[in-house]
Design an enzyme around this catalytic site. Structure first.
Site, PDB file in Angstrom:
ATOM      1  N   GLU A  33      52.768  49.399  20.096  1.00  0.00           N
ATOM      2  CA  GLU A  33      51.571  50.078  20.598  1.00  0.00           C
ATOM      3  C   GLU A  33      50.737  50.642  19.465  1.00  0.00           C
ATOM      4  O   GLU A  33      49.504  50.581  19.498  1.00  0.00           O
ATOM      5  CB  GLU A  33      51.986  51.199  21.568  1.00  0.00           C
ATOM      6  CG  GLU A  33      50.820  51.855  22.314  1.00  0.00           C
ATOM      7  CD  GLU A  33      50.203  53.056  21.613  1.00  0.00           C
ATOM      8  OE1 GLU A  33      49.204  53.596  22.125  1.00  0.00           O
ATOM      9  OE2 GLU A  33      50.703  53.462  20.524  1.00  0.00           O
ATOM     10  N   HIS A  40      51.450  62.269  15.190  1.00  0.00           N
ATOM     11  CA  HIS A  40      51.262  61.459  13.980  1.00  0.00           C
ATOM     12  C   HIS A  40      51.595  62.260  12.722  1.00  0.00           C
ATOM     13  O   HIS A  40      50.909  62.174  11.703  1.00  0.00           O
ATOM     14  CB  HIS A  40      49.854  60.868  13.928  1.00  0.00           C
ATOM     15  CG  HIS A  40      49.683  59.691  14.847  1.00  0.00           C
ATOM     16  ND1 HIS A  40      49.045  58.536  14.466  1.00  0.00           N
ATOM     17  CD2 HIS A  40      50.100  59.486  16.114  1.00  0.00           C
ATOM     18  CE1 HIS A  40      49.069  57.672  15.470  1.00  0.00           C
ATOM     19  NE2 HIS A  40      49.711  58.227  16.483  1.00  0.00           N
ATOM     20  N   ASP A  48      55.695  60.805  20.176  1.00  0.00           N
ATOM     21  CA  ASP A  48      54.769  59.691  20.350  1.00  0.00           C
ATOM     22  C   ASP A  48      55.523  58.403  20.022  1.00  0.00           C
ATOM     23  O   ASP A  48      55.577  58.001  18.870  1.00  0.00           O
ATOM     24  CB  ASP A  48      53.571  59.887  19.425  1.00  0.00           C
ATOM     25  CG  ASP A  48      52.475  58.857  19.623  1.00  0.00           C
ATOM     26  OD1 ASP A  48      52.600  58.024  20.541  1.00  0.00           O
ATOM     27  OD2 ASP A  48      51.502  58.882  18.844  1.00  0.00           O
ATOM     28  N   HIS A  57      55.679  53.640  25.206  1.00  0.00           N
ATOM     29  CA  HIS A  57      55.933  52.697  24.110  1.00  0.00           C
ATOM     30  C   HIS A  57      57.095  53.155  23.249  1.00  0.00           C
ATOM     31  O   HIS A  57      57.285  54.340  22.971  1.00  0.00           O
ATOM     32  CB  HIS A  57      54.676  52.419  23.287  1.00  0.00           C
ATOM     33  CG  HIS A  57      54.082  53.558  22.518  1.00  0.00           C
ATOM     34  ND1 HIS A  57      54.518  53.916  21.267  1.00  0.00           N
ATOM     35  CD2 HIS A  57      53.054  54.401  22.805  1.00  0.00           C
ATOM     36  CE1 HIS A  57      53.790  54.933  20.805  1.00  0.00           C
ATOM     37  NE2 HIS A  57      52.902  55.251  21.721  1.00  0.00           N
TER      38      HIS A  57
END
Length: 355
Positions: free
Chosen positions: A206, A317, A174, A60
């Site tokens: 995503e 994150h 990510d 993604h």
């Protein structure tokens, strides 16, 4: 490629910059590159058989970030998180606000601890109490700078090769590492004979609900689906094997379960058999919550046998994550070798067989 992908800015709903980078790097290895109506990039490479199985390899494009919601009278910016943020990793971190007229630097602030009560100081600051300081002295000045509600806000952390050169730090592993894997799989298959049509995909949104994976999968209608993403690295202090199994540098993670999908058993066995045959390292892992694009891919149309393959990554994150280059390279090798071994009969066996 890795630097260009991770340094590019692209939060959910504003992935244009990243999509342009992925398009640049994947186009030399594709027959056709298109974009669906939500913004996901789809690069198609047809093998030696025009009507062979369709294999989807999806990372993604989007990274977690924020969106401007309002500007107060003093010029401070308030925001809505895009994706999952933990308050403890947000304060005093640099951000970039992407306006229509250019990027503006800022920093996330809150009340200083020096003026909080001892009880309040012990608790994390709620996101609702945070703001972004861009140096504006009024709402009018912030508006003159070009800031408007709806503007994207992106973390700041340049791609960095660490002293141990196998270890790579960046703001958006990510999931730019998944995009890089999709690019390199097509690159490795460029001059290889195989009877499949391979789709390297960069999905959008995503982090806010696997949205681009739904639209891209509907466009492609794949026979087999792979989501390539990051996973939890369980090799930092305080984490036991009860919390996370994978270690950096020990191979890609084969995800057997997450909150969005139970991995397809026969596809999983086919992949691990291939890895065992070729001596490619891999690790099993599971995640009780969360999910990847495979969660959307596998329930599209009549169903798509799917598997999530992840790269163990520290500090996901947050503004700065770290992964191991060997895991990236072994993921590319494994997916490439699996595709070389797939054909109509093997796909039929995976879907309907009794193995």
């Amino acid at each position: 490629m890795l630097k260009a992908l991770t340094d590019a800015n692209g939060v959910p709903g504003h992935e244009d910059e990243v999509r342009d980078v992925m398009r640049e790097h994947i186009t030399p290895y594709a027959d056709e590159v298109t974009v669906d109506h939500l913004g996901s990039l789809i690069a198609r490479k047809t093998g030696s058989v025009s009507d062979g199985p369709k294999i989807m390899v999806a990372g993604h494009l989007d990274e977690i970030g924020f969106m401007v919601t309002r500007i107060d009278d003093k010029g401070f910016i308030y925001f809505q998180p895009l994706g999952g943020w933990w308050e403890q990793v947000m304060l005093a971190q640099r951000v970039t606000i992407m306006t229509r007229t250019g990027n503006i630097p800022g920093v996330i602030g809150s009340k200083p601890p020096h003026i909080l009560s001892p009880e309040a100081r012990r608790n994390p600051v709620d996101k609702k109490e945070m703001f972004i300081d861009i140096g504006a002295q009024s709402k009018e000045q912030a508006t003159e700078f070009g800031v408007r509600p709806g503007d994207s806000i992106v973390p700041v952390c340049d791609f960095t090769v660490m002293k141990n050169e196998k270890m790579l730090m960046a703001k958006a592993w990510d999931n730019r590492i998944g995009c890089a894997i999709a690019i390199d799989v097509l690159k490795q298959l460029k001059d290889v004979e195989h009877p499949n049509t391979v789709y390297g995909v960069g999905t959008v949104q995503e982090e806010v609900g696997l949205r681009g994976a739904k639209t891209a999968t509907n466009v492609i209608q794949p026979d087999i689906g792979f989501s390539v993403d990051v996973g939890i690295a369980g090799d930092t202090p305080g984490i036991s094997e009860k919390d996370a199994l994978a270690k950096m540098g020990k191979g890609p993670q084969i995800l057997i379960y997450d909150g969005s999908m139970i991995s397809h058993r026969r596809l999983r066995n086919f992949i691990t058999d291939t890895a065992d045959e070729l001596g490619i390292p891999y690790q099993f892992d599971y995640v009780a919550g969360g999910g990847t694009d495979a969660g959307a891919i596998h329930v599209t149309a009549g169903g798509v046998p799917s598997l999530a393959i992840s790269i163990a990554t520290r500090y996901i994150h947050t503004h700065a994550a770290i992964l191991h280059r060997d895991d990236f390279e072994n993921a590319v090798k494994l997916i490439t070798e699996v595709i070389k071994r797939l054909d109509k009969d093997q796909v039929k066996e995976i879907i309907f067989g009794q193995a």
